[in-house]
Design a protein around this motif. Structure first.
Motif, PDB file in Angstrom:
ATOM      1  N   ARG A 294      18.560 -27.669  15.852  1.00  0.00           N
ATOM      2  CA  ARG A 294      19.777 -27.836  14.912  1.00  0.00           C
ATOM      3  C   ARG A 294      20.574 -26.651  14.617  1.00  0.00           C
ATOM      4  NH1 ARG A 294      18.668 -31.076   9.559  1.00  0.00           N
ATOM      5  NH2 ARG A 294      17.310 -32.179  11.022  1.00  0.00           N
ATOM      6  N   ARG A 295      19.767 -25.663  14.418  1.00  0.00           N
ATOM      7  CA  ARG A 295      20.338 -24.493  13.923  1.00  0.00           C
ATOM      8  C   ARG A 295      20.963 -23.673  15.081  1.00  0.00           C
ATOM      9  NH1 ARG A 295      19.676 -18.952  14.097  1.00  0.00           N
ATOM     10  NH2 ARG A 295      18.058 -19.212  15.663  1.00  0.00           N
ATOM     11  N   LEU A 296      20.402 -23.628  16.236  1.00  0.00           N
ATOM     12  CA  LEU A 296      21.099 -23.123  17.540  1.00  0.00           C
ATOM     13  C   LEU A 296      22.489 -23.930  17.934  1.00  0.00           C
ATOM     14  CD1 LEU A 296      17.762 -22.200  19.648  1.00  0.00           C
ATOM     15  CD2 LEU A 296      19.366 -20.778  18.215  1.00  0.00           C
ATOM     16  N   ALA A 297      22.468 -25.093  17.981  1.00  0.00           N
ATOM     17  CA  ALA A 297      23.512 -26.042  18.120  1.00  0.00           C
ATOM     18  C   ALA A 297      24.586 -25.749  17.155  1.00  0.00           C
ATOM     19  CB  ALA A 297      23.085 -27.686  18.182  1.00  0.00           C
ATOM     20  N   ILE A 298      24.302 -25.769  15.997  1.00  0.00           N
ATOM     21  CA  ILE A 298      25.447 -25.424  14.864  1.00  0.00           C
ATOM     22  C   ILE A 298      26.038 -24.219  15.123  1.00  0.00           C
ATOM     23  CG2 ILE A 298      25.939 -25.349  12.429  1.00  0.00           C
ATOM     24  CD1 ILE A 298      23.868 -27.462  11.887  1.00  0.00           C
TER      25      ILE A 298
END
Length: 585
Positions: free
Chosen positions: A364-368
């Protein structure tokens, strides 16, 4: 529910629980704990009074009678009940086993050189405390010596003050003795001198008592744990490690951050990762540092960081920076789903080089981060911006000219056409600039609510503030002014002159009640008459014993003239006089 019966039987006696509490509070080993850990088994194996005394003597202890029982006393005078060590060492059970109590004065066997003595040492921990405890003992001894010296000086000062006070009293009595007075004069003077002497001595004693309290507060001795806490707040890393190694230290629960391996030692802070050092707001005796971030707090227990509930983004970002500095880039997050979402958001916003060990949180962090980096606006150069705008204007061409009613440029005025424009001027787009939108060009400028199209949303900021208020402001531009009840300055001056005249007569002794201008306040009002001063009408009202003066217009004066003296009336907040027969301005 797999419940088990509990008869509420205590696991420790009261004295044992008190010793354990003392150890947890001070961090030092109690005499009871030392006896139970070093000489309990040899004491149980003793078969006579002599053997029992011999075992105690080898450990620097003595068994004595005290009251109806027995106590064990160490070399430094610390005592503990024998029965609190173990119930088998109560006086009744020992006499049942060995006969009547026998105090052996001489040792029955040799005392070895390896005999151990009780010293008030720190509890056994996994870290070395020898040097720290030596410093602690030296500082406490210095505090004790300094306090004794200061108390001695204060005591000498008190004694000198007592002597001076008594000497002054003796001189006063000698002066009274030589006076030539008769009757009760001398006894009265002696009584006054004695009372003054006692008051002076009492004041000196009170000052000495306050000075003692101040000195005890200034040179107050600290326990081992309190001293470690003070040293840790001063930046002593060894003292902080000792606090965290105590048996009372435990793991934190709730929303926490820690290294990938919980037992891993904190790493050194990396330059540039944690930013400015956070300010420590407090420290517990368990070695937990507390950092304040607005209304939230971050607790640092060494191996874990705990963030308080309902933490703000500032506290979450502070916890992430601390974790990055202490545990490295791989950080494990535990807690509620909301807290994990806050951690991901804070890591993206602060662009921290962290790696979350939870695969879902890391994805989720990488996607955001990827999404926001794609949509991040790029700042072009000035020349590129000018070329882009010129190209877009040329591409729009003449289709805009004259076709859009909102366009302010007529046909034939675009670039490349001879319309009187400069060659570098650009044609406007299909929509006018924001300052020219949603206006009525042929009328005066008005604040209107615009009706947004389907692709737009009407926000609260689009509505002018005055449109939210009910009703419209009245407009009397074509009407004559309505006469009001404003008191003229002449009437106010006339009232002041009348009040000054009445007060001057009252000051000369005439029987006139106090006069003053009318002021709203508690108390009933009654009519006290009318006065005509310098062409202005004044109404007099009485409140208790004071006459208050109110300027009125002629119509109100005519209405008030119909009232009898003493009639009740009231003055409204707007200044109108209300009577039982009607209302006057």
């Amino acid at each position: 529910y797999r419940l088990q019966p509990d008869n509420h039987e205590p696991h420790q006696r009261l004295s044992q629980a008190g010793a354990a509490d003392m150890e947890r509070h001070t961090g030092q080993e109690s005499l009871l704990g030392w006896i139970r850990s070093h000489c309990l088994e040899p004491l149980r194996a003793a078969q006579s009074w002599s053997e029992l005394h011999q075992v105690l003597r080898e450990h620097g202890l003595q068994l004595r009678e005290r009251g109806n029982g027995l106590v064990i006393e160490s070399d430094d005078g610390t005592r503990v009940k024998a029965s609190s060590v173990d119930r088998m060492f109560s006086k009744a059970q020992l006499e049942q086993r060995h006969g009547p109590f026998l105090l052996v004065s001489e040792p029955t066997g040799p005392i070895t050189e390896s005999s151990r003595r009780y010293l008030k040492q720190p509890l056994a921990l996994g870290v070395d405390t020898v040097e720290l405890y030596a410093r602690y003992r030296a500082e406490q001894q210095q505090l004790t010596a300094s306090r004794a010296d200061a108390l001695s000086r204060a005591r000498r000062h008190k004694e000198r003050a007592f002597q001076d006070c008594r000497r002054a009293g003796q001189l006063r009595r000698a002066a009274i003795r030589v006076l030539d007075t008769r009757g009760i004069g001398k006894p009265l003077l002696y009584a006054q001198a004695h009372a003054a002497l006692q008051a002076s001595l009492k004041a000196i004693q009170q000052d000495y008592r306050q000075e003692r309290e101040r000195l005890y507060q200034q040179f107050q001795r600290r326990s081992w744990a309190d001293w470690l806490k003070q040293e840790a707040l001063g930046g002593n890393a060894e003292a902080l490690a000792v606090l965290r190694a105590r048996q009372t230290a435990s793991g934190l629960q709730g929303n926490t951050l820690h290294a990938e391996q919980l037992a891993r030692a904190p790493c050194a802070q990396t330059a540039g990762q944690a930013g400015p050092a956070p300010v420590v707001d407090g420290l517990t005796k368990k070695g937990t540092l507390i950092y304040r971030a607005g209304a939230s707090a971050v607790r640092d227990a060494g191996e874990q960081l705990q963030v308080s509930r309902d933490a703000n983004p500032e506290a979450v970002q502070l916890a992430l920076r601390l974790a990055l500095a202490r545990y490295g880039e791989r950080i494990c997050v535990q807690g509620s789903a909301e807290f994990k979402a806050q951690i991901v958001r804070a890591a993206v916003d602060a662009l921290l080089p962290v790696v979350l060990t939870d695969p879902g949180l890391e994805r989720r962090r990488l996607a955001i981060l990827k999404k926001e980096s794609v949509h991040e606006p790029q700042v072009p150069t000035e020349r590129a911006r000018a070329d882009s705008e010129r190209g877009s204007a040329d591409r729009r061409g003449a289709g805009c000219a004259g076709s859009d009613p909102g366009c302010s440029v007529g046909p034939g005025t675009g670039p490349g056409l001879h319309g009187g424009e400069q060659s570098h001027a650009r044609r406007p787009g299909r929509c006018p600039p924001p300052a020219g939108q949603h206006r009525l060009r042929t009328l005066s400028e008005l604040d209107l609510v615009r009706f947004a199209s389907g692709a737009q949303v009407l926000l609260p900021r689009d509505v002018p503030g005055q449109l939210e208020q009910p009703g419209a402001a009245p407009d009397h531009a074509l009407r004559r002014g309505v006469p009001g009840s404003v008191v003229s300055p002449q009437a106010i001056e006339a009232a002041q002159r009348y009040i000054a005249e009445r007060e001057s007569k009252r000051a000369r002794g005439l029987d006139i009640r106090p006069h003053r201008p009318y002021r709203p306040g508690p108390g009933a009002l009654s009519f006290a008459g009318l006065r005509h001063v310098d062409g202005c009408d004044l109404a007099l009202v009485q409140r208790v014993e004071t006459i208050e003066v109110i300027p009125v217009d002629p119509d109100s004066a005519r209405r008030l003239a119909r009232l009898s003296l003493g009639a009740a009336l009231a003055v409204t907040a707007s200044g109108s006089i209300r009577t039982s027969k009607g209302r006057s301005r």
